[in-house]
Each structure stands twice: as C-alpha cells, then as structure tokens.
Design a protein around this motif. Structure first.
Motif, PDB file in Angstrom:
ATOM      1  N   GLU A  43      40.965  41.619  34.666  1.00 10.15           N
ATOM      2  CA  GLU A  43      42.396  41.776  34.949  1.00 10.15           C
ATOM      3  C   GLU A  43      42.683  42.542  36.241  1.00 10.15           C
ATOM      4  OE1 GLU A  43      44.789  40.135  33.232  1.00 10.15           O
ATOM      5  OE2 GLU A  43      43.149  39.283  32.065  1.00 10.15           O
ATOM      6  N   ALA A  44      41.723  42.633  37.141  1.00 10.34           N
ATOM      7  CA  ALA A  44      41.947  43.304  38.423  1.00 10.34           C
ATOM      8  C   ALA A  44      42.960  42.517  39.258  1.00 10.34           C
ATOM      9  CB  ALA A  44      40.640  43.433  39.202  1.00 10.34           C
ATOM     10  N   HIS A  45      43.933  43.216  39.800  1.00  5.32           N
ATOM     11  CA  HIS A  45      44.887  42.604  40.736  1.00  5.32           C
ATOM     12  C   HIS A  45      44.136  42.282  42.015  1.00  5.32           C
ATOM     13  CE1 HIS A  45      48.441  41.972  43.188  1.00  5.32           C
ATOM     14  NE2 HIS A  45      47.975  42.856  44.052  1.00  5.32           N
ATOM     15  N   LEU A  46      44.251  41.041  42.482  1.00  5.41           N
ATOM     16  CA  LEU A  46      43.561  40.603  43.702  1.00  5.41           C
ATOM     17  C   LEU A  46      44.520  40.432  44.867  1.00  5.41           C
ATOM     18  CD1 LEU A  46      41.322  37.854  42.055  1.00  5.41           C
ATOM     19  CD2 LEU A  46      40.663  40.217  42.607  1.00  5.41           C
ATOM     20  N   GLY A  47      45.676  39.860  44.620  1.00  9.64           N
ATOM     21  CA  GLY A  47      46.637  39.563  45.678  1.00  9.64           C
ATOM     22  C   GLY A  47      47.646  38.550  45.161  1.00  9.64           C
ATOM     23  N   HIS A  48      47.997  37.586  46.016  1.00 14.75           N
ATOM     24  CA  HIS A  48      48.986  36.568  45.656  1.00 14.75           C
ATOM     25  C   HIS A  48      48.555  35.212  46.201  1.00 14.75           C
ATOM     26  CE1 HIS A  48      51.241  40.328  45.339  1.00 14.75           C
ATOM     27  NE2 HIS A  48      51.929  39.698  44.405  1.00 14.75           N
ATOM     28  N   VAL A  49      49.100  34.153  45.636  1.00 15.86           N
ATOM     29  CA  VAL A  49      48.849  32.802  46.132  1.00 15.86           C
ATOM     30  C   VAL A  49      50.183  32.209  46.574  1.00 15.86           C
ATOM     31  CG1 VAL A  49      48.987  31.725  43.831  1.00 15.86           C
ATOM     32  CG2 VAL A  49      47.740  30.567  45.673  1.00 15.86           C
ATOM     33  N   THR A 102      43.522  47.340  42.709  1.00 18.96           N
ATOM     34  CA  THR A 102      43.098  46.493  41.595  1.00 18.96           C
ATOM     35  C   THR A 102      43.653  46.898  40.239  1.00 18.96           C
ATOM     36  OG1 THR A 102      41.042  47.757  41.240  1.00 18.96           O
ATOM     37  CG2 THR A 102      40.946  45.864  42.747  1.00 18.96           C
ATOM     38  N   ARG A 103      43.844  48.189  40.012  1.00 14.05           N
ATOM     39  CA  ARG A 103      44.273  48.640  38.694  1.00 14.05           C
ATOM     40  C   ARG A 103      45.768  48.952  38.636  1.00 14.05           C
ATOM     41  NH1 ARG A 103      40.374  46.068  36.897  1.00 14.05           N
ATOM     42  NH2 ARG A 103      41.557  46.352  35.003  1.00 14.05           N
ATOM     43  N   LYS A 104      46.385  49.244  39.815  1.00 13.25           N
ATOM     44  CA  LYS A 104      47.806  49.619  39.857  1.00 13.25           C
ATOM     45  C   LYS A 104      48.647  48.631  40.659  1.00 13.25           C
ATOM     46  CE  LYS A 104      47.215  53.213  37.333  1.00 13.25           C
ATOM     47  NZ  LYS A 104      47.720  53.196  35.967  1.00 13.25           N
ATOM     48  N   HIS A 105      48.079  47.476  40.970  1.00 13.17           N
ATOM     49  CA  HIS A 105      48.790  46.387  41.653  1.00 13.17           C
ATOM     50  C   HIS A 105      49.298  46.775  43.039  1.00 13.17           C
ATOM     51  CE1 HIS A 105      48.803  43.855  37.990  1.00 13.17           C
ATOM     52  NE2 HIS A 105      48.691  45.047  37.430  1.00 13.17           N
TER      53      HIS A 105
END
Length: 135
Positions: free
Chosen positions: A99-105, A23-26
């Motif tokens: 701004e947490a990285h979740l994934g991709h669409v 989440t924080r470092k992609h």
C-alpha cells in the motif's frame, strides 16, 4: 501475493524521512530533486517491500521532473484509487503488496498505452538486470 503489513514505527525505522513521508503519508518529493537512476536494463522495485513495479524499458522522459513510465511491469502489482486532495481529481497509484503511495497516473503519456505513471523516485529502488553467465 503476500501482503506486507508493518506498524508505523517499523516503517519509520526502515525508510528515510522523505521515503516515509512520500510512501506512507502520501507526500510528494519536489520535481527534479531525485538522483538519476543508473543506465541499462533493470527493474524498479518498491522501496518499502521490494515488489517489482516498473521495467526500465517502459521509462520515458516526460519533462515533469519525476520518473515516468507508460505502464507497470505487472498491472496486478500497481493499484489505483481516486485522489481528491488539493482540490484536484487525480488517480493515485500505490503498491498493491504494501500500500505504499507511489505517485499518480495521467492520460497524457506516449503510445502504446497513452498513460503517464508519474512516480516519486524516492518510492523506488533500481535493480539492474544481471548479466548472463560468464563464459
């Protein structure tokens, strides 16, 4: 929406090592490694800030090894930005509150949207829908 801003040290203290990395470092968790979520209706919340992100009713089995949804619960809660890492061009999704990285669409999901939100399971917490009043 109130933004959630914390120091790197605060995020490290709050999150597991893998959740922090994702989440924080992609980062990305390995496919097929996240435990199955409970059955029944409910909401998937951001592991970092608790923002409601996805409804269990919009989840589907994409066969990719990551939880997949065809739409967010509220499009205002899930932001998008271009991701050009690893010599690819993808659309990253993140929690707009923290701004947490979740994934991709990706544009290869089922109808009615045709989208596949491919989300790291470690970025989510499942909150089961509460039963109605006892009676």
């Amino acid at each position: 929406m109130d933004k959630v801003v914390k120091s790197d040290a605060e995020w490290r203290e709050q999150l597991s090592e893998l959740a922090y990395k994702v989440t924080r470092k992609h980062g990305t968790e390995r496919a097929f490694t996240h435990e199955a979520f409970p059955e029944g209706p409910g909401t998937f919340m951001c592991v970092c800030c608790g923002a409601p992100l996805f409804d269990k009713a919009h989840k589907f089995d994409s066969g990719t090894g990551w939880p997949s949804f065809y739409q967010p619960l509220d499009s205002e809660m899930v932001g998008e930005q271009e991701d050009r890492s690893f010599f690819m061009r993808r659309t990253e999704v993140h929690c707009n509150r923290c701004e947490a990285h979740l994934g991709h669409v990706f544009p290869d999901g089922p109808q009615p949207t045709g989208l596949r939100y491919c989300i790291n399971g470690v970025a989510l917490e499942f909150e089961p829908e509460e039963d109605g009043p006892a009676g």
